[in-house]
Design an enzyme around this catalytic site. Structure first.
Site, PDB file in Angstrom:
ATOM      1  N   ASN A  10     -28.469 -40.395  78.527  1.00 31.61           N
ATOM      2  CA  ASN A  10     -27.282 -40.539  77.680  1.00 31.61           C
ATOM      3  C   ASN A  10     -26.212 -41.256  78.489  1.00 31.61           C
ATOM      4  O   ASN A  10     -25.560 -40.646  79.338  1.00 31.61           O
ATOM      5  CB  ASN A  10     -26.816 -39.139  77.244  1.00 31.61           C
ATOM      6  CG  ASN A  10     -25.522 -39.176  76.452  1.00 31.61           C
ATOM      7  OD1 ASN A  10     -25.070 -40.234  76.034  1.00 31.61           O
ATOM      8  ND2 ASN A  10     -24.926 -38.007  76.254  1.00 31.61           N
ATOM      9  N   TRP A  11     -26.070 -42.546  78.226  1.00 30.17           N
ATOM     10  CA  TRP A  11     -25.126 -43.353  79.029  1.00 30.17           C
ATOM     11  C   TRP A  11     -23.682 -43.078  78.643  1.00 30.17           C
ATOM     12  O   TRP A  11     -22.757 -43.547  79.313  1.00 30.17           O
ATOM     13  CB  TRP A  11     -25.427 -44.845  78.854  1.00 30.17           C
ATOM     14  CG  TRP A  11     -26.770 -45.276  79.350  1.00 30.17           C
ATOM     15  CD1 TRP A  11     -27.733 -44.477  79.948  1.00 30.17           C
ATOM     16  CD2 TRP A  11     -27.337 -46.594  79.309  1.00 30.17           C
ATOM     17  NE1 TRP A  11     -28.837 -45.227  80.267  1.00 30.17           N
ATOM     18  CE2 TRP A  11     -28.625 -46.524  79.879  1.00 30.17           C
ATOM     19  CE3 TRP A  11     -26.870 -47.817  78.837  1.00 30.17           C
ATOM     20  CZ2 TRP A  11     -29.461 -47.651  79.991  1.00 30.17           C
ATOM     21  CZ3 TRP A  11     -27.693 -48.941  78.953  1.00 30.17           C
ATOM     22  CH2 TRP A  11     -28.970 -48.856  79.528  1.00 30.17           C
ATOM     23  N   LYS A  12     -23.470 -42.380  77.561  1.00 26.09           N
ATOM     24  CA  LYS A  12     -22.105 -42.103  77.076  1.00 26.09           C
ATOM     25  C   LYS A  12     -21.321 -43.426  76.954  1.00 26.09           C
ATOM     26  O   LYS A  12     -21.910 -44.442  76.614  1.00 26.09           O
ATOM     27  CB  LYS A  12     -21.415 -41.070  77.978  1.00 26.09           C
ATOM     28  CG  LYS A  12     -22.305 -39.824  78.170  1.00 26.09           C
ATOM     29  CD  LYS A  12     -21.626 -38.667  78.805  1.00 26.09           C
ATOM     30  CE  LYS A  12     -22.621 -37.518  78.969  1.00 26.09           C
ATOM     31  NZ  LYS A  12     -22.038 -36.326  79.546  1.00 26.09           N
ATOM     32  N   HIS A  94     -23.658 -33.278  70.353  1.00 25.12           N
ATOM     33  CA  HIS A  94     -23.410 -33.231  71.800  1.00 25.12           C
ATOM     34  C   HIS A  94     -22.101 -32.474  72.050  1.00 25.12           C
ATOM     35  O   HIS A  94     -21.157 -32.583  71.262  1.00 25.12           O
ATOM     36  CB  HIS A  94     -23.323 -34.649  72.366  1.00 25.12           C
ATOM     37  CG  HIS A  94     -23.255 -34.650  73.857  1.00 25.12           C
ATOM     38  ND1 HIS A  94     -22.087 -34.414  74.535  1.00 25.12           N
ATOM     39  CD2 HIS A  94     -24.210 -34.797  74.800  1.00 25.12           C
ATOM     40  CE1 HIS A  94     -22.331 -34.431  75.843  1.00 25.12           C
ATOM     41  NE2 HIS A  94     -23.616 -34.670  76.026  1.00 25.12           N
ATOM     42  N   GLU A  96     -19.655 -32.983  73.876  1.00 23.05           N
ATOM     43  CA  GLU A  96     -18.435 -33.800  73.880  1.00 23.05           C
ATOM     44  C   GLU A  96     -17.985 -34.113  72.456  1.00 23.05           C
ATOM     45  O   GLU A  96     -16.792 -34.213  72.183  1.00 23.05           O
ATOM     46  CB  GLU A  96     -18.671 -35.084  74.700  1.00 23.05           C
ATOM     47  CG  GLU A  96     -18.661 -34.772  76.183  1.00 23.05           C
ATOM     48  CD  GLU A  96     -19.550 -35.651  77.032  1.00 23.05           C
ATOM     49  OE1 GLU A  96     -19.925 -36.757  76.607  1.00 23.05           O
ATOM     50  OE2 GLU A  96     -19.888 -35.209  78.152  1.00 23.05           O
ATOM     51  N   GLU A 166     -27.776 -27.482  76.425  1.00 24.71           N
ATOM     52  CA  GLU A 166     -26.868 -28.008  77.440  1.00 24.71           C
ATOM     53  C   GLU A 166     -25.682 -27.064  77.578  1.00 24.71           C
ATOM     54  O   GLU A 166     -24.718 -27.158  76.796  1.00 24.71           O
ATOM     55  CB  GLU A 166     -26.348 -29.388  77.030  1.00 24.71           C
ATOM     56  CG  GLU A 166     -27.429 -30.426  76.835  1.00 24.71           C
ATOM     57  CD  GLU A 166     -26.840 -31.828  76.936  1.00 24.71           C
ATOM     58  OE1 GLU A 166     -27.143 -32.509  77.917  1.00 24.71           O
ATOM     59  OE2 GLU A 166     -26.069 -32.211  76.057  1.00 24.71           O
ATOM     60  N   GLY A 172     -21.629 -32.592  83.406  1.00 24.42           N
ATOM     61  CA  GLY A 172     -20.730 -33.445  84.182  1.00 24.42           C
ATOM     62  C   GLY A 172     -19.944 -32.703  85.240  1.00 24.42           C
ATOM     63  O   GLY A 172     -18.997 -33.244  85.796  1.00 24.42           O
ATOM     64  N   SER A 212     -25.933 -31.680  84.403  1.00 24.57           N
ATOM     65  CA  SER A 212     -26.022 -31.945  85.842  1.00 24.57           C
ATOM     66  C   SER A 212     -27.449 -31.941  86.374  1.00 24.57           C
ATOM     67  O   SER A 212     -27.698 -31.458  87.484  1.00 24.57           O
ATOM     68  CB  SER A 212     -25.130 -30.966  86.624  1.00 24.57           C
ATOM     69  OG  SER A 212     -23.775 -31.150  86.252  1.00 24.57           O
ATOM     70  N   GLY A 233     -27.071 -37.188  81.767  1.00 21.05           N
ATOM     71  CA  GLY A 233     -25.860 -37.972  81.614  1.00 21.05           C
ATOM     72  C   GLY A 233     -25.635 -38.854  82.830  1.00 21.05           C
ATOM     73  O   GLY A 233     -26.260 -39.900  82.996  1.00 21.05           O
ATOM     74  N   GLY A 234     -24.764 -38.417  83.727  1.00 22.73           N
ATOM     75  CA  GLY A 234     -24.358 -39.215  84.886  1.00 22.73           C
ATOM     76  C   GLY A 234     -25.527 -39.816  85.656  1.00 22.73           C
ATOM     77  O   GLY A 234     -25.494 -40.996  86.039  1.00 22.73           O
TER      78      GLY A 234
HETATM   79  P1  PGA Z   1     -24.584 -34.730  82.858  1.00 19.31           P
HETATM   80  O1  PGA Z   1     -24.494 -34.877  81.267  1.00 19.31           O
HETATM   81  O2  PGA Z   1     -26.048 -34.969  83.227  1.00 19.31           O
HETATM   82  O3  PGA Z   1     -23.693 -35.806  83.391  1.00 19.31           O
HETATM   83  O4  PGA Z   1     -24.145 -33.358  83.197  1.00 19.31           O
HETATM   84  C1  PGA Z   1     -25.492 -34.350  80.431  1.00 19.31           C
HETATM   85  C2  PGA Z   1     -25.157 -34.655  79.001  1.00 19.31           C
HETATM   86  O5  PGA Z   1     -23.978 -34.664  78.652  1.00 19.31           O
HETATM   87  O6  PGA Z   1     -26.055 -34.899  78.170  1.00 19.31           O
END
Ligand code: PGA
Length: 251
Positions: A10-12, A94, A96, A166, A172, A212, A233-234
């Site tokens: 997930n590149w956001k 998600h 966010e 999650e 994050g 993470s 994510g990251g």
């Molecule tokens: P993260 O994000 O790996 O940066 O913690 C995961 C996600 O939001 O899907």
């Protein structure tokens, strides 16, 4: 039942066109066998990413989808548009989206249903906040998030869907759930699926862990009996790291 592991990046809201093309090309070239690799790029770069990964088995997902079908909804992207643009999957709910954009369980369920109607495979993201975990409410929160969707669909519709657990406190933050904490919630989710739709369907669905996940903790998380890959994510913004995580899911 053997479930093919799935690792989604997930590149956001990150990157520019050149970076997206390069990252997608590197992921496509290095994607290991034995795991389904899914990229969720910013939508404006989907064509670029799809072109860069052409000929590889990498799949694509939107990071979000409108809760309605086509029409006068400025700024929205419909499930049908995602299909048209080459997506097979879409993330819904998600954390966010839930926390920063106030999506509630009912809206997430609407989006889940819209994805199904358009022939997309929804990846339903669920998870508790730190305060909810500390108050001992993890299962209660997860149950409500699941129930909002389960009450709207049949077992047949759920085939091919994915659920991503999650914990919000792990996204994050560098604070990963321990393998035992993650597996416990995954087992709970699978039990809820089984109770609602039967053991056969519950055993067939892939449950991803997200929050993470890094190259050095992926293998221990994915070792959980009910953990079938990850939503990254990251760490998905670096091809080498992301591919190492994909590799860890094949073991
Ligand atoms: P993260 O994000 O790996 O940066 O913690 C995961 C996600 O939001 O899907």
């Amino acid at each position: 039942m053997t479930r093919i592991p799935l690792v989604a990046g997930n590149w956001k809201m990150n990157g520019r066109r050149a970076m997206a093309a390069q990252l997608a090309a590197e992921v496509a070239a290095g994607a290991p066998a034995g795991v389904e690799v899914l990229l969720c790029p910013p939508l404006v770069y989907l064509d670029t990413v799809a072109a860069a990964a052409k000929g590889s088995p990498v799949c694509f997902a939107g990071q979000n989808v409108a809760a309605t079908s086509d029409g006068a909804f400025t700024g929205e992207v419909s499930a049908e548009m995602l299909v048209d643009a080459g997506c097979q999957y879409v993330l819904v709910g998600h954390s966010e989206r839930r926390t920063l954009f106030a999506e509630d369980n009912a809206q997430v369920a609407d989006k889940f249903c819209r994805a199904l109607e358009a022939g997309l495979r929804p990846v339903l993201c669920i998870g508790e906040t730190l305060a909810e975990r500390e108050a001992g409410r993890t299962e209660q929160v997860v149950n409500a998030q699941l129930e909002a969707v389960f009450s709207r669909i049949t077992a047949a519709q759920l085939v091919g869907a994915v659920i991503a657990y999650e914990p919000v406190w792990a996204i994050g933050t560098g604070m990963t759930a321990s393998p035992d904490q993650a597996q416990a919630v995954h087992a709970h989710i699978r039990a809820r699926l089984s109770g609602a739709f039967g053991a056969e369907l519950a055993e067939s669905l892939r449950l991803l862990y997200g929050g993470s996940v890094k190259a050095d903790n992926a293998a221990s998380l994915f070792a959980g009996a009910d953990i079938d890959g990850g939503l990254i994510g990251g760490a998905s913004l670096d091809a080498e790291t992301f591919l190492a995580i994909c590799q860890a899911a094949t073991a």
